[in-house]
Design an enzyme around this catalytic site. Structure first.
Site, PDB file in Angstrom:
ATOM      1  N   ASP A  34       0.837  -1.199   0.000  1.00 59.62           N
ATOM      2  CA  ASP A  34       0.000   0.000   0.000  1.00 59.62           C
ATOM      3  C   ASP A  34       0.869   1.246   0.000  1.00 59.62           C
ATOM      4  O   ASP A  34       0.555   2.237  -0.642  1.00 59.62           O
ATOM      5  CB  ASP A  34      -0.858   0.048   1.272  1.00 59.62           C
ATOM      6  CG  ASP A  34      -2.022  -0.898   1.170  1.00 59.62           C
ATOM      7  OD1 ASP A  34      -2.034  -1.688   0.211  1.00 59.62           O
ATOM      8  OD2 ASP A  34      -2.888  -0.841   2.046  1.00 59.62           O
ATOM      9  N   GLU A  36       3.909   1.681  -1.191  1.00 55.56           N
ATOM     10  CA  GLU A  36       4.488   1.944  -2.518  1.00 55.56           C
ATOM     11  C   GLU A  36       3.433   2.520  -3.453  1.00 55.56           C
ATOM     12  O   GLU A  36       3.690   3.449  -4.215  1.00 55.56           O
ATOM     13  CB  GLU A  36       5.074   0.653  -3.108  1.00 55.56           C
ATOM     14  CG  GLU A  36       6.357   0.231  -2.427  1.00 55.56           C
ATOM     15  CD  GLU A  36       6.750  -1.219  -2.748  1.00 55.56           C
ATOM     16  OE1 GLU A  36       7.904  -1.432  -3.093  1.00 55.56           O
ATOM     17  OE2 GLU A  36       5.896  -2.114  -2.638  1.00 55.56           O
ATOM     18  N   TYR A  37       2.215   1.964  -3.335  1.00 58.77           N
ATOM     19  CA  TYR A  37       1.122   2.452  -4.174  1.00 58.77           C
ATOM     20  C   TYR A  37       0.814   3.917  -3.856  1.00 58.77           C
ATOM     21  O   TYR A  37       0.726   4.760  -4.744  1.00 58.77           O
ATOM     22  CB  TYR A  37      -0.130   1.593  -3.938  1.00 58.77           C
ATOM     23  CG  TYR A  37      -1.338   2.065  -4.724  1.00 58.77           C
ATOM     24  CD1 TYR A  37      -1.530   1.652  -6.032  1.00 58.77           C
ATOM     25  CD2 TYR A  37      -2.262   2.933  -4.156  1.00 58.77           C
ATOM     26  CE1 TYR A  37      -2.621   2.091  -6.760  1.00 58.77           C
ATOM     27  CE2 TYR A  37      -3.355   3.383  -4.879  1.00 58.77           C
ATOM     28  CZ  TYR A  37      -3.531   2.958  -6.176  1.00 58.77           C
ATOM     29  OH  TYR A  37      -4.616   3.391  -6.892  1.00 58.77           O
ATOM     30  N   ASP A  38       0.676   4.195  -2.572  1.00 53.62           N
ATOM     31  CA  ASP A  38       0.353   5.572  -2.173  1.00 53.62           C
ATOM     32  C   ASP A  38       1.425   6.555  -2.633  1.00 53.62           C
ATOM     33  O   ASP A  38       1.134   7.696  -2.977  1.00 53.62           O
ATOM     34  CB  ASP A  38       0.178   5.665  -0.654  1.00 53.62           C
ATOM     35  CG  ASP A  38      -1.096   4.966  -0.206  1.00 53.62           C
ATOM     36  OD1 ASP A  38      -1.969   4.738  -1.061  1.00 53.62           O
ATOM     37  OD2 ASP A  38      -1.214   4.645   0.989  1.00 53.62           O
ATOM     38  N   GLU A 115      -9.771   7.003  15.826  1.00 51.51           N
ATOM     39  CA  GLU A 115     -10.128   5.584  15.845  1.00 51.51           C
ATOM     40  C   GLU A 115      -9.246   4.763  14.920  1.00 51.51           C
ATOM     41  O   GLU A 115      -8.488   5.306  14.122  1.00 51.51           O
ATOM     42  CB  GLU A 115     -11.604   5.395  15.518  1.00 51.51           C
ATOM     43  CG  GLU A 115     -12.015   5.906  14.171  1.00 51.51           C
ATOM     44  CD  GLU A 115     -13.539   5.919  14.013  1.00 51.51           C
ATOM     45  OE1 GLU A 115     -14.219   6.487  14.878  1.00 51.51           O
ATOM     46  OE2 GLU A 115     -14.015   5.366  13.016  1.00 51.51           O
ATOM     47  N   LYS A 117      -8.009   2.566  11.908  1.00 55.43           N
ATOM     48  CA  LYS A 117      -8.356   2.462  10.491  1.00 55.43           C
ATOM     49  C   LYS A 117      -8.305   0.976  10.147  1.00 55.43           C
ATOM     50  O   LYS A 117      -7.228   0.377  10.055  1.00 55.43           O
ATOM     51  CB  LYS A 117      -7.376   3.256   9.634  1.00 55.43           C
ATOM     52  CG  LYS A 117      -7.757   3.248   8.170  1.00 55.43           C
ATOM     53  CD  LYS A 117      -6.942   4.265   7.399  1.00 55.43           C
ATOM     54  CE  LYS A 117      -7.396   4.404   5.970  1.00 55.43           C
ATOM     55  NZ  LYS A 117      -7.544   3.180   5.222  1.00 55.43           N
ATOM     56  N   ARG A 138     -18.312  -0.444  -1.981  1.00 56.95           N
ATOM     57  CA  ARG A 138     -18.106   0.942  -2.359  1.00 56.95           C
ATOM     58  C   ARG A 138     -18.052   1.101  -3.875  1.00 56.95           C
ATOM     59  O   ARG A 138     -18.477   2.103  -4.425  1.00 56.95           O
ATOM     60  CB  ARG A 138     -16.805   1.466  -1.746  1.00 56.95           C
ATOM     61  CG  ARG A 138     -16.624   2.925  -2.064  1.00 56.95           C
ATOM     62  CD  ARG A 138     -15.522   3.514  -1.259  1.00 56.95           C
ATOM     63  NE  ARG A 138     -14.239   3.138  -1.815  1.00 56.95           N
ATOM     64  CZ  ARG A 138     -13.105   3.716  -1.469  1.00 56.95           C
ATOM     65  NH1 ARG A 138     -13.093   4.632  -0.551  1.00 56.95           N
ATOM     66  NH2 ARG A 138     -11.975   3.345  -2.023  1.00 56.95           N
ATOM     67  N   LYS A 291     -10.986  12.298  13.120  1.00 55.47           N
ATOM     68  CA  LYS A 291     -12.196  12.938  12.602  1.00 55.47           C
ATOM     69  C   LYS A 291     -12.599  14.095  13.507  1.00 55.47           C
ATOM     70  O   LYS A 291     -12.543  13.960  14.736  1.00 55.47           O
ATOM     71  CB  LYS A 291     -13.364  11.941  12.596  1.00 55.47           C
ATOM     72  CG  LYS A 291     -13.118  10.705  11.780  1.00 55.47           C
ATOM     73  CD  LYS A 291     -14.262   9.698  11.939  1.00 55.47           C
ATOM     74  CE  LYS A 291     -13.972   8.473  11.095  1.00 55.47           C
ATOM     75  NZ  LYS A 291     -14.962   7.420  11.259  1.00 55.47           N
ATOM     76  N   CYS A 409      19.652 -26.499 -11.263  1.00 57.10           N
ATOM     77  CA  CYS A 409      18.323 -26.463 -10.633  1.00 57.10           C
ATOM     78  C   CYS A 409      18.338 -27.320  -9.358  1.00 57.10           C
ATOM     79  O   CYS A 409      18.738 -28.482  -9.402  1.00 57.10           O
ATOM     80  CB  CYS A 409      17.280 -26.995 -11.616  1.00 57.10           C
ATOM     81  SG  CYS A 409      15.667 -27.229 -10.867  1.00 57.10           S
TER      82      CYS A 409
END
Ligand code: IVH
Length: 669
Positions: A34, A36-38, A115, A117, A138, A291, A409
């Site tokens: 997450d 890296e994505y953000d 709170e 997440k 969603r 919040k 191998c």
């Protein structure tokens, strides 16, 4: 003038983000964390802010996230399901507080609710007359999948509210469906046994489960839910905290450990506390949500198109731990790729014990200068297998040993090869047992030929006894072969044979995917099946033709050609053909397509087929499918509980038909 390299960078970021969106939302199988994505999104946003001329409507920053699967009826969220602004830094949380004060024109300290997440799947629950009426995902924030039956299967979703107060009878609440860690680990253990692909983390497992078309499966999987928002709180409720308390009273399971504090300074110790304590929870959290507590202030702050201005998410960095790397082993995958794996002294990260971590490839080991005996930092991100981030060089004693990548191998002893431009070493011996097992498991896996019962243990035995050498041999197994195996009785042998028999009739795309051609996933397989309708025609297609197909490209084209050039592979295909496996599908000539040029839109649930099937049938018969109704639409097929598309069809005067009429149209009745 915008510099060319910026233009290119923006394009690159968009492509990369779209790919990861697809991995995450469609495949449920993310390949980056997450974080890296953000960071990718953050970079893109920064560039778009600096060069707004580059913003296009298709930029991934312009939407909330697309995740409608097409398998379920859709639900329109009259109040959009927004996202939260994210940050990883204390300074940005302080900036959020300053902005809140500025917008509210106040110097007074703000009261915040802090709170957990929850790292789960956002859902909406709607109640009518105090009864659970409808539940949805969603989706893209405006339209989601209707998954009422699946949500009903979660025991903590109240089917009736424990109140008769008028203002709560028709309430909508939102929350997070999650899978407790223990349930997740048990599920993955089961899947491993059955040879099914593992879920990367509890969130993916929860998302995958909610998309299951069978609510019974959902019920078995022990999902749970935390409610964290009432999008339109009744007027008696003045604060977020009191609304959560009220939700608890009327029967919901609500976000636990909510705290109310005055002033932003008091928020940080709570964040710190949970960053430490999150290991002890039975579920994953990926940060804290802060919040504004007072609903009047929330209303005054309002929201942007994407996220409320009254909340911010502080995300925890991926959890890390330091441990000793005891040795490096090589693991050979289904396609022959040899991956170095770090064997670690067991260490506890994010609620599970980690004793292996991927080292990716030889170059990574060099780049990070990883030696056997090193103390290393290990991180658990979005992937199944944790990774080694770096070496703690201060703890070196001089006794650590450099790792020399073997040239044979570890499974079959054949010489490994490393192609130019590739990071991976590969075993290209098609008879390598590591690959045989993997290939057979893949062939029988759910998205491929879906042979139930053909799991890990069984394939191991079949291969080790020499009963099958490739997936073609499956079709020549006899009952005695199977029933003679350990723990396999007559009945299970019969069942398996029946499953194998049934697989002969599977759709062509499944077969193409099941063949295990490198780079050909289910999506590409579908494109190829729709284009060629037969294995033989696919085999004859030229490199240029394949490379020119949208969604295929030169890398996959080369790999397809290579696959069909291999003698061994052709022999296996012959076995399939002789056994009667369907290797082509019926194609209709232009003149025979009864729905030629007709445009269809679907709304509501169909009873006799999935929406996906219905849509594909329309396309096969020459029609087109669209997701929205316009004057050009010819037919709107109306299923159970239709959405807003039904109303739109009526208002535009577009013809609506029932499922029954549709079935007649496609010749199924
Ligand atoms: S409040 C307007 N509270 O995080 C959005 N969301 O990254 C209000 N989430 O879509 C959401 N835990 O699904 C809120 N305690 C919590 C949450 C939470 C998890 C999810 C939520 C949201 C996503 C944004």
């Amino acid at each position: 003038m915008i510099p060319e390299h910026i233009r290119k960078e923006v394009e690159r970021l968009r492509k990369e983000i779209s790919y990861h969106d697809y991995r995450y939302y469609v495949l449920n199988d993310p390949v980056i964390s997450d974080y890296e994505y953000d960071m990718l999104v953050k970079k893109l946003k920064e560039l778009e802010e600096k060069y707004p001329e580059l913003i296009t409507p298709d930029s991934p920053t312009r939407r909330i996230g697309d995740a409608i699967t097409g398998e379920f009826p859709t639900v329109e969220h009259t109040i959009p399901m927004l996202s939260l602004d994210n940050t990883y830094s204390e300074e940005e949380v302080r900036e959020f507080d300053r902005k809140v004060k500025r917008l509210l024109e106040t110097d007074e300290e703000i009261e915040y609710a802090v709170e957990l997440k929850i790292d789960g799947v956002a859902v909406s629950l709607e109640y009518r007359d105090g009864k659970f009426y409808r539940g949805s995902t969603r989706g893209n924030g405006h339209i989601g999948d209707e998954i009422t039956n699946n949500l009903r299967a979660i025991k903590t979703v109240p089917l009736r509210l424990l109140t008769e107060e008028e203002e709560f009878m028709n309430i909508e609440v939102r929350g997070e469906v999650y899978m407790p860690r223990k349930a997740f680990e048990e599920l993955n253990k089961e899947r491993e046994k059955r040879g099914e692909p593992l879920f990367a983390n509890p969130r993916n497992a929860a998302a995958g489960t909610l998309k299951n078309l069978d609510p019974k499966v959902v019920a078995e999987r022990k999902l749970d839910i935390f409610i964290h928002t009432i999008p339109e709180p009744p007027h008696g409720l003045r604060t977020h905290a009191s609304s959560i308390e009220k939700m608890r009273e009327i029967g919901f399971k609500v976000t636990p450990f909510l705290r109310v504090v005055k002033g932003i300074d008091a928020v940080f110790p709570i964040i710190e506390e949970w960053n430490e304590k999150r290991k002890e929870l039975d579920f994953d959290i990926d940060g804290m949500v802060i919040k504004v507590n007072d609903f009047t202030l929330q209303r005054n702050l309002g929201e942007t198109e994407k996220a409320p201005r009254w909340a911010i998410a502080y995300k925890f960095p991926a959890e890390q731990a330091v441990t000793k790397l005891v040795k490096i082993e090589l693991s050979v995958g289904r396609t022959g790729v040899v991956t170095p794996v770090a064997i670690l002294e067991p260490v506890f990260i994010s609620g599970t014990t980690v004793s292996r971590a991927t080292l990716h490839n030889e170059d990574e080991i060099r780049r990070k200068d990883i030696r056997v005996g090193d103390y290393v930092v290990v991180e658990k991100g979005g992937e199944i297998i944790p990774k080694v981030v770096k070496v703690v060089k201060d703890r070196r004693t001089g006794k650590e040993k450099e790792f020399v990548f073997p040239d044979t191998c570890p499974v079959c002893g054949a010489k490994l090869v490393r192609e130019e431009g590739e990071a991976a070493w590969r075993c290209i011996n098609v008879a390598c047992p590591a690959q045989i097992k993997g290939r057979i498991l893949h062939y029988g896996s759910r998205n491929a030929m879906n042979i139930e019962g053909l799991g890990d243990v069984l394939v191991d035995m079949l291969v080790e006894r020499g009963l099958v050498k490739d997936y073609g041999d499956l079709y020549y197994l006899k009952k005695e072969d199977i029933s003679s195996l350990e723990r396999m009785g007559e009945k299970s042998a019969e069942n398996l044979l029946q499953e194998i028999e049934a697989s002969k009739q599977r759709e062509l795309e499944r077969l193409i995917f099941g063949l295990g051609i490198r780079h050909i996933g289910i999506h590409a397989a579908r494109i190829l099946a729709n284009r060629y309708h037969s294995i033989d025609r696919l085999k004859e297609a030229s490199f240029e033709e394949l490379a020119g197909i949208k969604g295929i490209g030169p890398i996959s084209a080369r790999s397809i050609k290579q696959f069909f050039e291999q003698e061994g592979n052709l022999r296996v295909l012959e076995k399939l053909r002789k056994a009667g496996v369907r290797m082509e599908e019926e194609v209709l000539e232009e003149g025979e397509k009864p729905l030629q040029g007709k445009k269809f839109v679907f709304t509501g649930a169909l009873e006799t087929m999935t929406r996906d099937e219905a849509q594909r049938e329309v396309i096969r018969l020459g029609g087109e499918v669209s997701s929205s109704v316009s004057k050009k639409t010819d037919f709107v097929v109306v299923g159970k509980d239709p959405g807003s598309k039904y109303k739109k069809a009526i208002s535009l005067g577009v013809k609506t038909i029932t499922e029954e009429e549709f079935l007649r149209m496609i010749g199924r009745k």
